[in-house]
Design an enzyme around this catalytic site. Structure first.
Site, mmCIF file in Angstrom:
data_model
loop_
_atom_site.group_PDB
_atom_site.id
_atom_site.type_symbol
_atom_site.label_atom_id
_atom_site.label_comp_id
_atom_site.label_asym_id
_atom_site.label_seq_id
_atom_site.Cartn_x
_atom_site.Cartn_y
_atom_site.Cartn_z
ATOM 1 N N ARG A 102 0.931 -1.276 -0.057
ATOM 2 C CA ARG A 102 -0.017 -0.057 0.035
ATOM 3 C C ARG A 102 0.905 1.311 -0.022
ATOM 4 O O ARG A 102 2.139 1.134 0.138
ATOM 5 C CB ARG A 102 -0.960 -0.143 1.208
ATOM 6 C CG ARG A 102 -0.190 -0.340 2.485
ATOM 7 C CD ARG A 102 -0.719 0.260 3.718
ATOM 8 N NE ARG A 102 -0.616 1.804 3.584
ATOM 9 C CZ ARG A 102 0.301 2.545 3.815
ATOM 10 N NH1 ARG A 102 1.608 1.583 4.204
ATOM 11 N NH2 ARG A 102 0.544 3.488 3.796
ATOM 12 N N GLY A 103 0.283 2.367 -0.142
ATOM 13 C CA GLY A 103 0.904 3.706 0.018
ATOM 14 C C GLY A 103 1.040 4.176 -1.535
ATOM 15 O O GLY A 103 1.512 3.408 -2.507
ATOM 16 N N ALA A 104 0.641 5.307 -1.876
ATOM 17 C CA ALA A 104 0.512 5.671 -3.283
ATOM 18 C C ALA A 104 1.699 5.726 -4.002
ATOM 19 O O ALA A 104 1.797 5.010 -5.110
ATOM 20 C CB ALA A 104 -0.143 7.112 -3.218
ATOM 21 N N ARG A 143 -7.218 -1.051 -7.174
ATOM 22 C CA ARG A 143 -7.650 -0.046 -6.244
ATOM 23 C C ARG A 143 -7.810 1.456 -6.997
ATOM 24 O O ARG A 143 -7.007 1.968 -7.776
ATOM 25 C CB ARG A 143 -6.772 0.416 -5.000
ATOM 26 C CG ARG A 143 -6.271 -0.815 -4.152
ATOM 27 C CD ARG A 143 -5.721 -0.800 -2.747
ATOM 28 N NE ARG A 143 -6.716 0.043 -2.150
ATOM 29 C CZ ARG A 143 -6.208 0.907 -0.760
ATOM 30 N NH1 ARG A 143 -4.960 0.837 -0.792
ATOM 31 N NH2 ARG A 143 -7.048 1.441 -0.118
ATOM 32 N N GLN A 189 -3.181 1.660 10.078
ATOM 33 C CA GLN A 189 -1.674 1.846 9.603
ATOM 34 C C GLN A 189 -0.904 2.742 10.329
ATOM 35 O O GLN A 189 0.354 2.509 10.467
ATOM 36 C CB GLN A 189 -1.862 2.504 8.056
ATOM 37 C CG GLN A 189 -2.174 1.633 7.027
ATOM 38 C CD GLN A 189 -3.967 1.754 6.914
ATOM 39 O OE1 GLN A 189 -4.440 2.332 7.900
ATOM 40 N NE2 GLN A 189 -4.437 1.316 5.680
ATOM 41 N N ASP A 242 -2.953 10.617 -2.015
ATOM 42 C CA ASP A 242 -3.406 9.378 -2.953
ATOM 43 C C ASP A 242 -3.650 9.818 -4.310
ATOM 44 O O ASP A 242 -3.471 9.462 -5.304
ATOM 45 C CB ASP A 242 -4.338 8.404 -2.521
ATOM 46 C CG ASP A 242 -4.012 7.655 -1.354
ATOM 47 O OD1 ASP A 242 -3.833 8.132 -0.389
ATOM 48 O OD2 ASP A 242 -3.534 6.579 -1.569
ATOM 49 N N ASN A 267 -6.750 11.589 0.350
ATOM 50 C CA ASN A 267 -5.845 10.961 1.154
ATOM 51 C C ASN A 267 -6.604 10.021 2.018
ATOM 52 O O ASN A 267 -7.847 10.091 2.326
ATOM 53 C CB ASN A 267 -4.958 12.043 2.034
ATOM 54 C CG ASN A 267 -3.924 11.256 2.528
ATOM 55 O OD1 ASN A 267 -3.074 10.060 2.042
ATOM 56 N ND2 ASN A 267 -3.603 11.376 4.020
ATOM 57 N N LYS A 268 -6.014 9.281 3.020
ATOM 58 C CA LYS A 268 -6.703 8.026 3.805
ATOM 59 C C LYS A 268 -7.852 8.985 4.644
ATOM 60 O O LYS A 268 -7.937 9.936 5.022
ATOM 61 C CB LYS A 268 -5.557 7.751 4.792
ATOM 62 C CG LYS A 268 -6.189 6.819 5.609
ATOM 63 C CD LYS A 268 -6.801 5.700 5.267
ATOM 64 C CE LYS A 268 -6.055 4.711 4.272
ATOM 65 N NZ LYS A 268 -6.818 3.963 3.443
#
Lengths: 356, 356
Positions: free
Chosen positions: B44-46, B87, B191, B232, B242-243
């Site tokens: 994960r993580g852009a 995603r 996270q 993101d 973003n998250k």
């Protein structure tokens, strides 16, 4: 479900840490047992803690030894104060203790236990009546097709009757209004996910669970017609301490023009507290943030900051729904006027609070 | 810890769902394996997803059958698009796919796998360099004795190098500044609690974990000198996905005058996206909200709303820290200018995105 009931000389409570999986009733017969149940949140919710303070003082009268002993009054007071210190933020706990101690004033010690039970039973019934009155006043603010949001748990489990914030929603549903409720899960102890979902779903209300961090986005994307929360302590200027997360929620509501309302009995108002800065905020064990129940997900030894409550400034609050109806801004005047009403008289709790 | 590495013709990743308890390396040899790892957030993580898109396109070239077959280019593209759809919110995934596909244009199919690896390796190195540049630019904003707050995980695990938001903090620490970081736990997948605490503590930075709902109160009571988050997808007007939780955090920061900064490489800017309303927001399974891991705490069958991201409006953002330095309001002009720079050229991803 009754959060607490006095049965044959003991306080029976539902162990809320075991919900929703297990409905376990605990029978508490001593101040020490009750204090443990409060500190560990087996019993929680500001109005319920008020009644726990009251019934706990009756337990104190019984276990303080012989009323013929000259140290008996001092022992009762010592046990009751110990109970009042179990959690610092909800003013209702100390208020319940103080109400019962005040009712004993001037009576001969041999009658204290019986009189304490009479006073506690009266407060218990008054709490139910306050719940009905608040629910009726708050339900007038709901409309069919609306979407409302609540945080933590302010329902029957947190009180002796229909609850405060959830009482409003339950009453709206009883009146036949169809609406949806978004429920903040309320980390770290998940009272929203575990208890509020349970109480609303059992009533047949449409519910969607969200994380606390989704509330602002829900207001932006889904639309929210109102936020209802309970309260643990209300200062004389209207600043309101409630479960951690209430403040961020109020800021988000303000940014979206969503009415933010506190539902609480007048006993939640602290007549000694000028504003939110004077409200003591309980900080709990860091371990509560490292996981949940048997599960730990953060690295071992991680430090944490764990305030159990925060303070919503009065200017973010639209109304405070009480058993006397809505209190609205400017709050200092509205609160002073409500406290002066003799009908359901709230008291300052200076005697107990000064020592707590 | 390296979030992803290309080793002997396969992509090796750390399974981030197992952290911090287990450091498990997975060796992914097919597009389907990689797609599963992305959908379940093992990777994960852009920025890391951008590289996964690039390396995954190399995997697609290898598994699309014989390059002599006339349907080979179409098969490669089909597999790569399937990966890009794993995603929807992070633009980097589709961007990585597009970068590699573009590099194959005009080459004979027999050379595609080798060329795709060359392009992916180049992007991988560029991501490391971007991380170093962003960290240096962002660390200039820190001061000794400060307290900073971050949300989710935007560190080495989310990228190929030092990270974005955490890269800034790691670089500040490397420069000898002493400060504290408050880490939002970041429900539902935690996270922050699992990964960010780990990365910062391993570096020797002072950390305190908080629930997402404590951030506003931390600003009010503890004081916070700045918020740093990753991104993101960034729209051309500066609106930033973003998250989930980033939006509420930005509202709280605004209310307290706390600078709110986004740290992201220019590849996170979507050249086709005018503003935040055009960013697709991934909604994940309700089950993620009913508990965590093996534990379920909400009543069975409870409905939930589970958006994985939200959108922070540009007007709540102080700066966007990129590998070209700080972009500041008014963002539309600053972003247009940055995208026009030839040095580290970002591309629009219309080709892939239109089909995703």
């Amino acid at each position: 479900m009754e959060s607490l009931t006095w049965v044959d000389g003991a306080l029976e409570i539902i162990d809320q840490t075991q919900l929703p999986d297990h409905s376990l009733t605990l029978r508490l017969t001593s101040v020490a047992d009750l204090r443990e149940a409060i500190a560990t949140l087996r019993l929680r919710g500001a109005p319920a803690l008020g009644l726990a303070g009251a019934w706990g003082t009756a337990l104190a009268c019984r276990e303080a030894g012989s009323p013929l002993d000259s140290r008996y009054p001092e022992r009762v007071r010592g046990l009751a104060l110990e109970l009042a210190r179990a959690r610092p933020t909800a003013v209702n706990l100390a208020w319940g203790v103080e109400q019962v101690l005040a009712s004993l004033s001037g009576l001969e010690p041999g009658r204290w236990t019986a009189e304490a039970c009479v006073t506690a039973a009266r407060l218990h019934e008054a709490d139910r009546a306050a719940g009905r009155a608040m629910s009726a006043a708050g339900a007038d603010l709901l409309h069919a097709g609306g979407r409302y949001l609540t945080h933590c748990n302010a329902g029957p489990l947190a009180t002796s009757g229909v609850g405060t914030a959830l009482g409003v929603l339950l009453e709206g549903h009883r009146r036949g209004l169809d609406f949806e409720v978004l429920v903040d899960e309320t980390r770290p102890l998940l009272q929203g996910a575990r208890l509020t979902t349970l109480e609303l779903q059992q009533a047949g209300i449409r519910v969607r669970l969200i994380t606390d961090s989704m509330a602002a986005f829900a207001m932006q994307r889904l639309g929210v017609d109102g936020v209802f929360i309970g309260a643990d302590r209300i200062a004389l200027n209207g600043d309101t301490a409630n479960k951690i997360g209430s403040y961020g929620l109020a800021l988000a509501a303000k940014a979206h023009g969503v009415p933010f309302r506190v539902v609480a009995p007048l006993s939640t108002i602290d007549g000694q507290c000028p504003d939110g800065r004077a409200i003591p905020i309980e900080e709990r064990d860091a371990a509560e943030l490292l996981g949940y129940g048997p599960l730990r997900w953060a690295p071992a030894g991680t430090a944490a900051w764990n305030p159990a409550f925060d303070v919503v400034p009065a200017e973010l609050i639209q109304d405070i729904v009480t058993e006397q109806g809505l209190l609205s801004a400017p709050f200092p005047g509205a609160i002073r006027k409500a406290l002066a009403e003799p009908a359901i008289r709230t008291r300052t709790v200076q005697g107990v609070q000064d020592e707590v």
